[in-house]
Every structure is written in C-alpha cells, then in structure tokens.
Design a protein around this motif. Structure first.
Motif, PDB file in Angstrom:
ATOM      1  N   ILE A 620       0.847  -1.210   0.000  1.00 25.02           N
ATOM      2  CA  ILE A 620       0.000   0.000   0.000  1.00 25.02           C
ATOM      3  C   ILE A 620       0.878   1.255   0.000  1.00 25.02           C
ATOM      4  O   ILE A 620       0.581   2.243  -0.690  1.00 25.02           O
ATOM      5  N   ARG A 621       1.944   1.193   0.751  1.00 31.02           N
ATOM      6  CA  ARG A 621       2.868   2.337   0.800  1.00 31.02           C
ATOM      7  C   ARG A 621       3.431   2.623  -0.593  1.00 31.02           C
ATOM      8  O   ARG A 621       3.512   3.783  -1.022  1.00 31.02           O
ATOM      9  N   TYR A 622       3.830   1.577  -1.296  1.00 31.88           N
ATOM     10  CA  TYR A 622       4.363   1.772  -2.645  1.00 31.88           C
ATOM     11  C   TYR A 622       3.255   2.215  -3.596  1.00 31.88           C
ATOM     12  O   TYR A 622       3.477   3.065  -4.474  1.00 31.88           O
ATOM     13  N   GLN A 623       2.076   1.634  -3.400  1.00 31.54           N
ATOM     14  CA  GLN A 623       0.937   2.024  -4.239  1.00 31.54           C
ATOM     15  C   GLN A 623       0.635   3.513  -4.071  1.00 31.54           C
ATOM     16  O   GLN A 623       0.332   4.217  -5.048  1.00 31.54           O
ATOM     17  N   ASN A 624       0.725   4.012  -2.838  1.00 32.87           N
ATOM     18  CA  ASN A 624       0.492   5.446  -2.584  1.00 32.87           C
ATOM     19  C   ASN A 624       1.524   6.311  -3.305  1.00 32.87           C
ATOM     20  O   ASN A 624       1.199   7.402  -3.791  1.00 32.87           O
ATOM     21  N   LYS A 628       0.568   9.076  -6.042  1.00 27.38           N
ATOM     22  CA  LYS A 628       1.104  10.448  -5.988  1.00 27.38           C
ATOM     23  C   LYS A 628       1.773  10.812  -7.308  1.00 27.38           C
ATOM     24  O   LYS A 628       1.643  11.940  -7.819  1.00 27.38           O
ATOM     25  N   ASN A 629       2.491   9.856  -7.870  1.00 25.74           N
ATOM     26  CA  ASN A 629       3.145  10.080  -9.155  1.00 25.74           C
ATOM     27  C   ASN A 629       2.128  10.331 -10.262  1.00 25.74           C
ATOM     28  O   ASN A 629       2.300  11.228 -11.107  1.00 25.74           O
ATOM     29  N   VAL A 630       1.040   9.525 -10.249  1.00 25.44           N
ATOM     30  CA  VAL A 630      -0.011   9.676 -11.266  1.00 25.44           C
ATOM     31  C   VAL A 630      -0.658  11.051 -11.154  1.00 25.44           C
ATOM     32  O   VAL A 630      -0.913  11.732 -12.163  1.00 25.44           O
ATOM     33  N   ARG A 631      -0.941  11.460  -9.931  1.00 20.52           N
ATOM     34  CA  ARG A 631      -1.539  12.788  -9.729  1.00 20.52           C
ATOM     35  C   ARG A 631      -0.620  13.892 -10.252  1.00 20.52           C
ATOM     36  O   ARG A 631      -1.057  14.873 -10.849  1.00 20.52           O
ATOM     37  N   ILE A 653      -0.795  -0.007 -10.154  1.00 16.09           N
ATOM     38  CA  ILE A 653      -1.724   0.285  -9.048  1.00 16.09           C
ATOM     39  C   ILE A 653      -2.837  -0.756  -9.007  1.00 16.09           C
ATOM     40  O   ILE A 653      -3.186  -1.280  -7.938  1.00 16.09           O
ATOM     41  N   THR A 654      -3.372  -1.070 -10.183  1.00 17.19           N
ATOM     42  CA  THR A 654      -4.443  -2.076 -10.270  1.00 17.19           C
ATOM     43  C   THR A 654      -3.926  -3.458  -9.877  1.00 17.19           C
ATOM     44  O   THR A 654      -4.579  -4.192  -9.124  1.00 17.19           O
ATOM     45  N   GLU A 655      -2.745  -3.808 -10.394  1.00 22.07           N
ATOM     46  CA  GLU A 655      -2.169  -5.120 -10.096  1.00 22.07           C
ATOM     47  C   GLU A 655      -1.921  -5.289  -8.596  1.00 22.07           C
ATOM     48  O   GLU A 655      -2.206  -6.348  -8.022  1.00 22.07           O
ATOM     49  N   ILE A 656      -1.403  -4.237  -7.957  1.00 23.08           N
ATOM     50  CA  ILE A 656      -1.165  -4.290  -6.514  1.00 23.08           C
ATOM     51  C   ILE A 656      -2.472  -4.495  -5.768  1.00 23.08           C
ATOM     52  O   ILE A 656      -2.562  -5.315  -4.837  1.00 23.08           O
ATOM     53  N   SER A 657      -3.510  -3.792  -6.158  1.00 20.17           N
ATOM     54  CA  SER A 657      -4.820  -3.931  -5.503  1.00 20.17           C
ATOM     55  C   SER A 657      -5.357  -5.348  -5.636  1.00 20.17           C
ATOM     56  O   SER A 657      -5.924  -5.904  -4.686  1.00 20.17           O
ATOM     57  N   GLU A 658      -5.161  -5.935  -6.817  1.00 22.15           N
ATOM     58  CA  GLU A 658      -5.651  -7.308  -7.039  1.00 22.15           C
ATOM     59  C   GLU A 658      -4.910  -8.300  -6.152  1.00 22.15           C
ATOM     60  O   GLU A 658      -5.508  -9.205  -5.573  1.00 22.15           O
ATOM     61  N   HIS A 659      -3.586  -8.129  -6.036  1.00 17.74           N
ATOM     62  CA  HIS A 659      -2.807  -9.034  -5.169  1.00 17.74           C
ATOM     63  C   HIS A 659      -3.219  -8.868  -3.706  1.00 17.74           C
ATOM     64  O   HIS A 659      -3.366  -9.860  -2.978  1.00 17.74           O
ATOM     65  N   ILE A 660      -3.404  -7.632  -3.260  1.00 21.88           N
ATOM     66  CA  ILE A 660      -3.828  -7.380  -1.876  1.00 21.88           C
ATOM     67  C   ILE A 660      -5.186  -8.014  -1.619  1.00 21.88           C
ATOM     68  O   ILE A 660      -5.408  -8.648  -0.571  1.00 21.88           O
ATOM     69  N   GLU A 661      -6.084  -7.852  -2.577  1.00 23.35           N
ATOM     70  CA  GLU A 661      -7.430  -8.430  -2.430  1.00 23.35           C
ATOM     71  C   GLU A 661      -7.356  -9.948  -2.300  1.00 23.35           C
ATOM     72  O   GLU A 661      -8.009 -10.550  -1.438  1.00 23.35           O
ATOM     73  N   VAL A 712       7.150  -4.185  -5.767  1.00 25.67           N
ATOM     74  CA  VAL A 712       7.407  -3.116  -4.797  1.00 25.67           C
ATOM     75  C   VAL A 712       8.875  -2.679  -4.830  1.00 25.67           C
ATOM     76  O   VAL A 712       9.783  -3.496  -5.010  1.00 25.67           O
ATOM     77  N   ASP A 713       9.094  -1.405  -4.649  1.00 22.15           N
ATOM     78  CA  ASP A 713      10.435  -0.807  -4.586  1.00 22.15           C
ATOM     79  C   ASP A 713      11.305  -1.578  -3.586  1.00 22.15           C
ATOM     80  O   ASP A 713      10.925  -1.781  -2.432  1.00 22.15           O
ATOM     81  N   ASP A 714      12.485  -2.021  -4.027  1.00 26.38           N
ATOM     82  CA  ASP A 714      13.385  -2.811  -3.186  1.00 26.38           C
ATOM     83  C   ASP A 714      13.754  -2.082  -1.895  1.00 26.38           C
ATOM     84  O   ASP A 714      13.956  -2.709  -0.859  1.00 26.38           O
ATOM     85  N   GLU A 715      13.826  -0.757  -1.951  1.00 26.12           N
ATOM     86  CA  GLU A 715      14.267   0.016  -0.787  1.00 26.12           C
ATOM     87  C   GLU A 715      13.267  -0.002   0.362  1.00 26.12           C
ATOM     88  O   GLU A 715      13.642   0.270   1.501  1.00 26.12           O
TER      89      GLU A 715
END
Length: 729
Positions: A620-624, A628-631, A653-661, A712-715
């Motif tokens: 979720i943190r990476y998705q946010n 922010k980048n999209v905005r 963003i969509t792919e992350i949401s699907e995995h979380i779901e 997700v970002d490795d960092e």
C-alpha cells in the motif's frame, strides 16, 4: 521494517572472522570430556569398572551398591575437570533433547556443605512426565516419570555439567522417549542376527547394528535470520521470490568452504572431538549456504545420541560465529532441501560386517543372506518405513530437488541385480553338485569383484545399497535417527527370525543340507521382493504409475503416512519383538498427529501475520507513491499525454490492488478453515483437516506475496530476500 533488513545486511557484511586455533592433534583431543573406558580404569574400582563393561556387552544389570561406587568415581572425575552440576540427558518425544541441572552440593548442618552425587542420583530421577508429549499415557495428577541411566552410552561433560544419557519412561513403565524402543529393537536384531550368523560362524555371540549419519544443514547469518519472522518461528521461509541465480550452475557443491563457515566447522569439530563424536567429513552441499558433516560409523545407540547431541552443539557453536543453523528439511523453496542419510549395517563381535562381501564363497553367501533378508524386510514393511520419515517439514522435501520420493523402494545397482537374477534360477529343492559349484564359483564367489567401484549413484533412491551398507536417504534433517533406526532394526529382526524358521524347517523336514536350504529360501525371497527393487529415476509420473502397478504405497502427506503406525500388522510386529506395546504405539501415533497439526497451525498464523503486517502495508505504501506520481503527471500533462505517460503506473496500481485483495481473501478463508479444524476432537481428524483444508492456502497466499515482492520498490521491501539470505557470506 525495511530499515531492519538493511541494518541486518550491513551487520552481516561487517562481520569479523572468529579465529580458531588448532594446536592439538584430534587424536589427543578425542574423548577428553567422555567417561570412557580409559577414564573408568582410573576412577573406578575393578568391580565397578567390570560392571559397566558387562552392562555394555552383555546387558547385565548394575546393582545399587556398585552404582554408588560408579557415581563416586564419576563425580570425582567430573569435579577434577571443573564440573559443578549433573543432569540426566534424555530424548523426549519433542524432537529435541532435555535436561535439568542439579548441583553436586548438599548442606550437612552447622553452615557446612559437601559435594554429593550418589548411586540413586546416577541411576534414576523424576522429571514431570505430563509436561512432555505423552499421547494420553499420563494424567496430570499422575505426572511422575522416570529417567533411568543407560550405561551403554557413556556420560560426558558439556560446559560445567556432567551429562548422563538416560531413558525416559512413565510411572507405569511405558516409554516416553526415542531411546527406549531403540534399545529394545537393537536387542531384538542382535538376537535374531546372531542366530542366523551362526550358520556361517559358530563363534559369533553378538551382532551390533551400526549407524553412520550424514547431517545436512543451512547456515544463515544470525542478523539476516532475525530479520525474517518466519525463519525465527518456523525454521523455514513461508514466502520469498526465488532469486535469478540459485543452484543452477552447481558452483557451490564441493566448492571452497567460505572462511566464516570454515571457522565455524573447525570450532564445531573441536567440540565434537572433546565429546567423543568422531566427525570426519565436511563439505559444501548443492544449495547455496548448505553444508554437510558426517562421522565415522558407531554402534547405533551411541550414534543416535551423538547426532542428537551434535544438533544441540551446532546451535550453540553457531552463536559464537553469529550464525543460525537451519535444520528444517526445506527452508527455501526452489532449491535442495536437507536430509539426514542413515547408513546402516550389522557387525559381529568377531569383526565381520554382515553386509560386506568376503573373500570366500561361504562369506559371500553370508553377505547375500543378510542383504536379501534386508530387502525382503523393506518390501514387507515399506509403508511402515515411510511412516518413520513422515513430518510436516519433510513433506516439503520428499520428491523435490534431488530428494527421494515418498514411495519407498530399494536400489541395489545393475551388477547385484544380475546376481539376484542368477540366484532366482536355483533349482527348487536340493542342488546338484554342478549347480552348487557353479553358484559358488561364478555367482557368489565373484561378488567382491562385481561391487568394486560399482557402488550406488542413484541420488533419488530412498533406500540404497552402497557397497557394504544400506543408506536410508529419505530421513529428514530435523529427525531423531532413533525413529527410523527402531523400525529398520525391528523389521530386519522379524525377517531374520522368519528366515531361520524356514531354513531350519527345510533342514529338519526335507533333510536338506544347510547351503541348499539357504539357497532355496533366498530364491523365494528374491522373487517375492522384486516389486520393491527399482533402479530408475524416482522423479516423474512414470515411476508413480509403475509403483502403483507394483502395489507400493505412495503416501504423500504425513497424516496418510502415519495411518500404518496403528495397523494390526504393526502392533503385532512390535509386541512380538517386545519393542513397544499397543499403548505406547497408539500414544506415539497421537503425538505425531498432534505435532503435525500444531506445526501447520503455527505456520498458518505466521504467514497470515507476515502477509497482513509486513507485505500488505508495504504494498500500500508503494501504491500510494504510484498514486502520488499519477496525480503529478495529471497536473503537468494534457489529458491525451497523461493517458500515455501514466499507463504503466495505473496498471501497477491495479495489479497491486488485485494481489492485496487475493491475499486478504485467502487469509480470511484460511482462518475459517483453521477454526473448523480446531473443532475436530480426534487427533487424526484434526491433522487431516489441517493437511487438506488449511495447508493448501499457503501456496496461494505465497504466490501473491511473492508477486508483490517483484513489484514493490526494493528500498522499502521489509523482508530480507532470498538472494541476500542465500548469497551473503
């Protein structure tokens, strides 16, 4: 949490090598902290010394009066080496060792005290039996159990404590440990094998089962291991994407041992020498950060004690070197797991290995007798052998990455197969002089030449003949060797008893000569045991289908494999030999089922916690960040340009949401299945519920977590990755 991961990596990379001095010869160090025969001669009376020797060699009991003399000598020796405490060291059915330390100390009034350790303290103690797994044998209000000295395994000093190997039994005498049934099984195979060995040498009075184990394990830096909750709590990684490089290049196996690991091995081996554990071999194993050590063969009971001791020793030495030892059979997905190969044979008190070919046809006939009877024993009891290697952890290993399959078979090699094919042609009844001569000279007599440089190379065989021993390869790295050794020695004892009855029957009723009778029965056994012999690759569907045609069991899960433990045939076998009674057998079955269910339950809870508390928040943190980048892109680009430049981010963003779901859905469903499983009253029903209904969610949840690891970002990823766990030196 990602901060913890990078701190762990930094700490690992900055480790200093622990220098180990090797100033003394190993032969000088060997057994220095063991109450062995040399020490006993110095510290015991002649009578006390002889009593211990007689107990070792003949199983004679030691009187309480003599036990007082032995305890005094043992205490004086221990105190002379700086020891302050003693403990009864035993192996309860927890899978680890147990000990309670008491001081050599007693007050005598007037503010005075003495060092005291009497025969009663040596021979027996009373730990709380209800606090260890007992399978319903003991009620809480009947909690007493007894640890009783096993003089066949020498006492040893570890740290400042005198450790006395003992058996552990309930108040009413039932075995509550691994050692007691093993000792009974070893006595059974001794009696049965001695009776058969006398066909070939009347001077044989004792046969000893020998064991040489090979211990595989992983070494991970302690900081890296601490950064993984799953490794800390379950001993294996419950999630984690495979690295681009694993073991594909075969560049770790037998390679140069890393410096920190070599220092650890040297330190460990020094401790082993002091404790009389004859470790001889060390090397890199196939998987990255996987290693192996192996000792010289010993009498089976002592070898089992030494393996249990060394596993504890490995953990403690690892702490000094900032390592964590992983004994789990499959700590990492996609690479080799770890086994504990059990190399087993039988040796006479006249110095003969009964599974080693000899220099004469008669000695080779002796070899064939024990060789074929062992194969027949495996054929008759393959399902029971499979049960001895069953565990929640070993289920992950069997049939994967070079490990043997769950189907038990025996590999003997093409040369010995040809020998058995020739023996199968033996005439039914008395052999003609020509036939007997041909057999002895051209078949039996040539066995040593046949076996020269032709030992087994089939790495997928669960039970293989390797020149002068059988290697039970399917045993898991976490297992206590006592369990498979108890069963193997029991089934061979039973088989040898049956063999002798048949041979004696032919000699008495058919007036056959001894050799004719032996050849006839061996021919019969060769035919009957053909289905258990398999020379091919244990992987793939072809062997699965072939094994099914042969009528071999293929119990892929622990609950299925354990069913045979309480079968009438099993109970009859153990009761006939006096190894275990029905109550002990049923109790062990219950304990192993409960252990299985608890381990799957714990892993399910760990996986759910990590997925929800580590993986999803990070995703979720990476998705946010992406949102922010999209905005930001929307603010600076036109609508047409925005759609072009934000396409990839929006898909992520969509792919992350699907995995979380999917993760949340599967965790909820898994929790519901756990609740249902926990309502099962019987241990077997609960074990099957966890196996069939809870465990399948592990792979589903892991799949989506591992996909998120790639996105997700490795960092900010919180969990130390496979590439770091396996390749950080």
């Amino acid at each position: 949490m990602s901060t913890l991961r990078f701190q762990a990596l930094k700490e690992t990379l900055n480790r200093k090598l622990v220098k180990i001095e090797e100033n003394e010869r190993r032969s000088d160090l060997f057994g220095k902290n063991v109450f062995n025969e040399t020490v006993m001669r110095q510290f015991l009376t002649k009578e006390a010394y002889q009593s211990v020797i007689d107990a070792n060699k003949s199983g004679l009991k030691i009187s309480r009066v003599v036990a007082d003399h032995i305890s005094t000598g043992m205490k004086e020796w221990a105190i002379s080496k700086g020891v302050t405490h003693y403990t009864h060291w035993f192996q309860p059915l927890t899978g680890s060792t147990a000990e309670k330390h008491d001081a050599f100390f007693e007050t005598i009034g007037d503010g005075l005290a003495i060092e005291k350790f009497g025969g009663n303290q040596l021979v027996q103690q009373e730990p709380d039996a209800s606090s260890f797994p007992h399978g319903g044998i003991r009620n809480t209000f009947e909690a007493r159990g007894y640890t009783a000295w096993d003089p066949t395994s020498p006492a040893f000093i570890y740290g400042t404590t005198l450790c006395i190997p003992t058996v552990f039994v309930s108040y009413t005498g039932e075995a509550l440990d691994y050692k007691t049934p093993l000792l009974r099984a070893l006595q059974s195979v001794d009696q049965a094998a001695t009776a058969v060995a006398k066909y070939f040498d009347k001077n044989v009075t004792k046969v000893t089962a020998t064991l040489g184990w090979e211990q595989e394990y992983f070494l991970i830096d302690s900081a890296l291991a601490a950064s993984r909750p799953d490794l800390q709590l379950s001993g294996r990684t419950l999630l984690g994407h495979s690295p681009a490089k694993g073991q594909q290049l075969d560049d770790h196996y037998f390679g140069s041992i890393p410096s920190r690991v070599l220092a650890y091995m040297m330190d460990l081996e020094k401790e082993c020498m002091l404790l009389g554990i004859p470790v001889k071999t060390r090397h890199n194993e196939v998987a990255p950060n996987q290693f192996e050590l192996a000792p010289i063969f010993e009498e089976a009971n002592l070898a089992v004690d030494h393996n249990s001791l060394i596993m504890d020793l490995m953990d403690k030495v690892a702490e000094r070197h900032n390592f964590k030892v992983l004994f789990h059979e499959k700590p990492f997905s996609g690479i080799n797991g770890s086994g504990k190969h059990n190399n087993w044979s039988l040796a006479t008190d006249t110095g003969v290995n009964l599974l080693g070919p000899g220099s004469t046809p008669m000695k080779n006939l002796q070899f064939l007798t024990f060789f074929i009877n062992t194969i027949k024993a495996v054929q008759e009891n393959e399902e029971l052998l499979r049960a001895t290697i069953a565990s929640a952890s070993n289920d992950h290993r069997l049939g994967a990455n070079e490990a043997p399959p769950a189907i038990i078979s025996a590999f003997i090699g093409s040369q010995l197969t040809e020998v058995l094919d020739e023996l199968e042609k033996v005439t039914d009844g008395k052999l003609s002089p020509q036939e007997k001569t041909d057999l002895k000279l051209n078949v039996v007599g040539k066995i040593p030449e046949i076996l020269l440089d032709n030992t087994d190379r089939n790495r997928t065989s669960p039970f293989a003949f390797t020149g002068n021993k059988f290697e039970f390869r399917a045993v898991g790295s976490q297992a206590n060797c006592a369990s498979p050794m108890t069963v193997l020695n029991s089934i061979v004892a039973k088989q040898l008893i049956e063999f002798k009855k048949k041979v004696d029957g032919l000699i008495k009723n058919k007036k056959m000569k001894k050799d004719d009778a032996i050849f006839n029965i061996l021919r019969e056994y060769i035919k009957e045991s053909k289905k258990i012999r398999f020379e091919g690759d244990g992987y793939g569907d072809a062997w699965q289908e072939e094994a099914k045609k042969r009528g071999l069991s293929n119990n892929k899960t622990t609950p299925l494999a354990l069913k045979v433990q309480v079968a009438d045939k099993t109970i009859a076998l153990f009761e006939e030999l006096g190894v275990m009674n029905r109550k002990e057998i049923v109790a062990r079955h219950e304990i192993e089922l409960e252990d299985y269910a608890m381990r799957i339950q714990i892993e399910g809870r760990i996986l759910g916690d990590i997925a929800r508390n580590h993986v999803i928040p990070t995703a979720i943190r990476y998705q946010n960040l992406l949102i922010k980048n999209v905005r930001g892109l929307k603010e600076i680009f036109s609508e047409k340009e925005f759609k072009t430049h934000s396409k990839e981010q929006l898909e992520l963003i969509t792919e992350i949401s699907e995995h979380i779901e999917n993760i949340n859905r599967d965790i909820n469903a898994m929790i519901e299945e756990r609740k249902t499983a926990n309502k099962q009253e019987h241990a077997e029903e609960k074990a099957f519920a966890y196996c069939d209904n809870v465990k399948p969610f592990f792979d589903k949840i892991r799949y989506h977590c591992d996909k998120l690891e790639l996105i997700v970002d490795d960092e900010i990823w919180p969990l130390t990755k496979y590439r770091e766990l396996l390749f950080t030196r």
